[in-house]
Design a protein around this motif. Structure first.
Motif, PDB file in Angstrom:
ATOM      1  N   ARG A   1      -3.791  -0.745  -4.103  1.00  0.00           N
ATOM      2  CA  ARG A   1      -5.058  -0.876  -3.379  1.00  0.00           C
ATOM      3  C   ARG A   1      -5.659  -2.222  -3.743  1.00  0.00           C
ATOM      4  O   ARG A   1      -5.272  -2.835  -4.744  1.00  0.00           O
ATOM      5  CB  ARG A   1      -5.991   0.264  -3.773  1.00  0.00           C
ATOM      6  CG  ARG A   1      -5.406   1.609  -3.377  1.00  0.00           C
ATOM      7  CD  ARG A   1      -6.262   2.832  -3.622  1.00  0.00           C
ATOM      8  NE  ARG A   1      -7.581   2.665  -4.132  1.00  0.00           N
ATOM      9  CZ  ARG A   1      -8.153   3.464  -5.028  1.00  0.00           C
ATOM     10  NH1 ARG A   1      -7.486   4.487  -5.524  1.00  0.00           N
ATOM     11  NH2 ARG A   1      -9.380   3.283  -5.421  1.00  0.00           N
ATOM     12  N   PRO A   2      -6.611  -2.692  -2.948  1.00  0.00           N
ATOM     13  CA  PRO A   2      -7.249  -3.965  -3.310  1.00  0.00           C
ATOM     14  C   PRO A   2      -7.761  -3.912  -4.751  1.00  0.00           C
ATOM     15  O   PRO A   2      -8.433  -2.953  -5.148  1.00  0.00           O
ATOM     16  CB  PRO A   2      -8.396  -4.079  -2.308  1.00  0.00           C
ATOM     17  CG  PRO A   2      -7.939  -3.288  -1.118  1.00  0.00           C
ATOM     18  CD  PRO A   2      -7.158  -2.132  -1.706  1.00  0.00           C
TER      19      PRO A   2
ATOM     20  N   THR B   1     -10.442  -8.987 -10.746  1.00  0.00           N
ATOM     21  CA  THR B   1     -10.526 -10.206  -9.945  1.00  0.00           C
ATOM     22  C   THR B   1      -9.294 -11.079 -10.156  1.00  0.00           C
ATOM     23  O   THR B   1      -8.729 -11.123 -11.253  1.00  0.00           O
ATOM     24  CB  THR B   1     -11.796 -11.008 -10.290  1.00  0.00           C
ATOM     25  OG1 THR B   1     -11.787 -11.318 -11.683  1.00  0.00           O
ATOM     26  CG2 THR B   1     -13.048 -10.207  -9.962  1.00  0.00           C
TER      27      THR B   1
ATOM     28  N   SER C   1     -10.016  -5.430  -6.100  1.00  0.00           N
ATOM     29  CA  SER C   1     -11.483  -5.441  -6.160  1.00  0.00           C
ATOM     30  C   SER C   1     -12.050  -4.025  -6.236  1.00  0.00           C
ATOM     31  O   SER C   1     -13.136  -3.825  -6.803  1.00  0.00           O
ATOM     32  CB  SER C   1     -12.054  -6.175  -4.946  1.00  0.00           C
ATOM     33  OG  SER C   1     -11.658  -5.530  -3.740  1.00  0.00           O
ATOM     34  N   GLU C   2     -11.342  -3.022  -5.712  1.00  0.00           N
ATOM     35  CA  GLU C   2     -11.802  -1.634  -5.803  1.00  0.00           C
ATOM     36  C   GLU C   2     -11.876  -1.166  -7.247  1.00  0.00           C
ATOM     37  O   GLU C   2     -12.602  -0.225  -7.565  1.00  0.00           O
ATOM     38  CB  GLU C   2     -10.871  -0.699  -5.012  1.00  0.00           C
ATOM     39  CG  GLU C   2     -10.964  -0.864  -3.515  1.00  0.00           C
ATOM     40  CD  GLU C   2     -10.094   0.129  -2.766  1.00  0.00           C
ATOM     41  OE1 GLU C   2      -9.647   1.143  -3.358  1.00  0.00           O
ATOM     42  OE2 GLU C   2      -9.859  -0.110  -1.568  1.00  0.00           O
ATOM     43  N   PHE C   3     -11.118  -1.819  -8.126  1.00  0.00           N
ATOM     44  CA  PHE C   3     -11.112  -1.465  -9.542  1.00  0.00           C
ATOM     45  C   PHE C   3     -11.903  -2.469 -10.377  1.00  0.00           C
ATOM     46  O   PHE C   3     -11.892  -2.407 -11.605  1.00  0.00           O
ATOM     47  CB  PHE C   3      -9.663  -1.404 -10.061  1.00  0.00           C
ATOM     48  CG  PHE C   3      -8.785  -0.491  -9.265  1.00  0.00           C
ATOM     49  CD1 PHE C   3      -8.954   0.888  -9.308  1.00  0.00           C
ATOM     50  CD2 PHE C   3      -7.778  -1.002  -8.458  1.00  0.00           C
ATOM     51  CE1 PHE C   3      -8.138   1.733  -8.565  1.00  0.00           C
ATOM     52  CE2 PHE C   3      -6.953  -0.164  -7.721  1.00  0.00           C
ATOM     53  CZ  PHE C   3      -7.136   1.212  -7.775  1.00  0.00           C
TER      54      PHE C   3
ATOM     55  N   GLY D   1     -12.790  -3.210 -15.491  1.00  0.00           N
ATOM     56  CA  GLY D   1     -12.728  -4.351 -14.594  1.00  0.00           C
ATOM     57  C   GLY D   1     -12.715  -5.652 -15.371  1.00  0.00           C
ATOM     58  O   GLY D   1     -13.006  -5.689 -16.564  1.00  0.00           O
TER      59      GLY D   1
ATOM     60  N   ARG E   1      -2.300  -1.223  -8.942  1.00  0.00           N
ATOM     61  CA  ARG E   1      -1.987   0.205  -9.023  1.00  0.00           C
ATOM     62  C   ARG E   1      -2.239   0.606 -10.460  1.00  0.00           C
ATOM     63  O   ARG E   1      -1.663   0.010 -11.385  1.00  0.00           O
ATOM     64  CB  ARG E   1      -0.536   0.467  -8.641  1.00  0.00           C
ATOM     65  CG  ARG E   1      -0.155   1.894  -8.965  1.00  0.00           C
ATOM     66  CD  ARG E   1       0.762   2.512  -8.008  1.00  0.00           C
ATOM     67  NE  ARG E   1       1.048   3.876  -8.439  1.00  0.00           N
ATOM     68  CZ  ARG E   1       2.180   4.481  -8.207  1.00  0.00           C
ATOM     69  NH1 ARG E   1       3.124   3.878  -7.534  1.00  0.00           N
ATOM     70  NH2 ARG E   1       2.353   5.715  -8.620  1.00  0.00           N
TER      71      ARG E   1
ATOM     72  N   SER F   1       0.828  -1.212   0.000  1.00  0.00           N
ATOM     73  CA  SER F   1       0.000   0.000   0.000  1.00  0.00           C
ATOM     74  C   SER F   1       0.862   1.261   0.000  1.00  0.00           C
ATOM     75  O   SER F   1       0.459   2.287  -0.539  1.00  0.00           O
ATOM     76  CB  SER F   1      -0.955  -0.004   1.197  1.00  0.00           C
ATOM     77  OG  SER F   1      -0.232   0.041   2.414  1.00  0.00           O
TER      78      SER F   1
ATOM     79  N   GLN G   1      -3.796  -7.069  -5.371  1.00  0.00           N
ATOM     80  CA  GLN G   1      -3.784  -5.611  -5.396  1.00  0.00           C
ATOM     81  C   GLN G   1      -3.436  -5.067  -6.768  1.00  0.00           C
ATOM     82  O   GLN G   1      -2.841  -5.762  -7.583  1.00  0.00           O
ATOM     83  CB  GLN G   1      -2.757  -5.103  -4.386  1.00  0.00           C
ATOM     84  CG  GLN G   1      -3.016  -5.608  -2.976  1.00  0.00           C
ATOM     85  CD  GLN G   1      -1.794  -5.453  -2.128  1.00  0.00           C
ATOM     86  OE1 GLN G   1      -1.419  -4.328  -1.798  1.00  0.00           O
ATOM     87  NE2 GLN G   1      -1.153  -6.550  -1.778  1.00  0.00           N
TER      88      GLN G   1
END
Length: 159
Positions: free
Chosen positions: A119-120, A127, A122-124, A147, A140, A114, A138
């Motif tokens: 970031r995870p 999978t 999944s935030e973007f 996605g 960047r 981090s 993760q």
């Protein structure tokens, strides 16, 4: 600390560093297999100083969109916690962005990565290839990436 591209003369030292950094021993073989794969990007295989550490990014995909898979990142145990890994990460991320890459994806400790803007995934909406990896998977982003499922370079499938 000097960070530079790997050369053929570094291969044995990279193998040694990687074997010492990882207990399983699969990672050094993975780097050798990646080096022979079509997903290999020579500009993104970097070493620190006298091969105190090594990092590599190879071609991966989020759905059909080109991205990078980062790893392994290896540092000699005697030089860990001295900034070698940090320098390698900054260098490889800078090189990836300069080459116009849109995303770097990795599997690793969120507490460590981090600090480099990961970031995870999944935030973007990205999978992992294995659902159980989700807590440590993760990304960047340097640009827009839709996605989808991430696919590493083929040698990762042999692990």
């Amino acid at each position: 600390m000097l960070i530079r591209r790997e050369t053929p003369a570094d291969i044995d030292a990279i193998r040694t560093v990687t074997n010492l950094a990882f207990a399983r021993g699969l990672e050094a073989e993975l780097v050798d297999q990646l080096r022979a794969d079509e997903g290999w990007i020579p500009e993104l295989s970097l070493v620190a100083d006298e091969v105190l550490g090594h990092v590599v990014c190879t071609r991966g995909y989020v759905g059909q969109v080109a991205a990078l898979g980062l790893g392994p990142l290896s540092v000699l145990p005697s030089h860990q916690r001295r900034g070698v890994g940090k320098a390698l990460m900054h260098a490889v991320l800078g090189a990836a962005e300069a080459l116009g890459e849109r995303a770097v994806v990795l599997l690793g400790d969120p507490g460590y990565y981090s600090r480099f803007g990961f970031r995870p995934a999944s935030e973007f909406g990205i999978t992992p290839p294995v659902a159980e990896w989700a807590p440590h998977f993760q990304a960047r982003l340097f640009g827009e990436v839709p996605g989808g499922a991430f696919r590493y370079a083929e040698p990762f499938n042999r692990l």
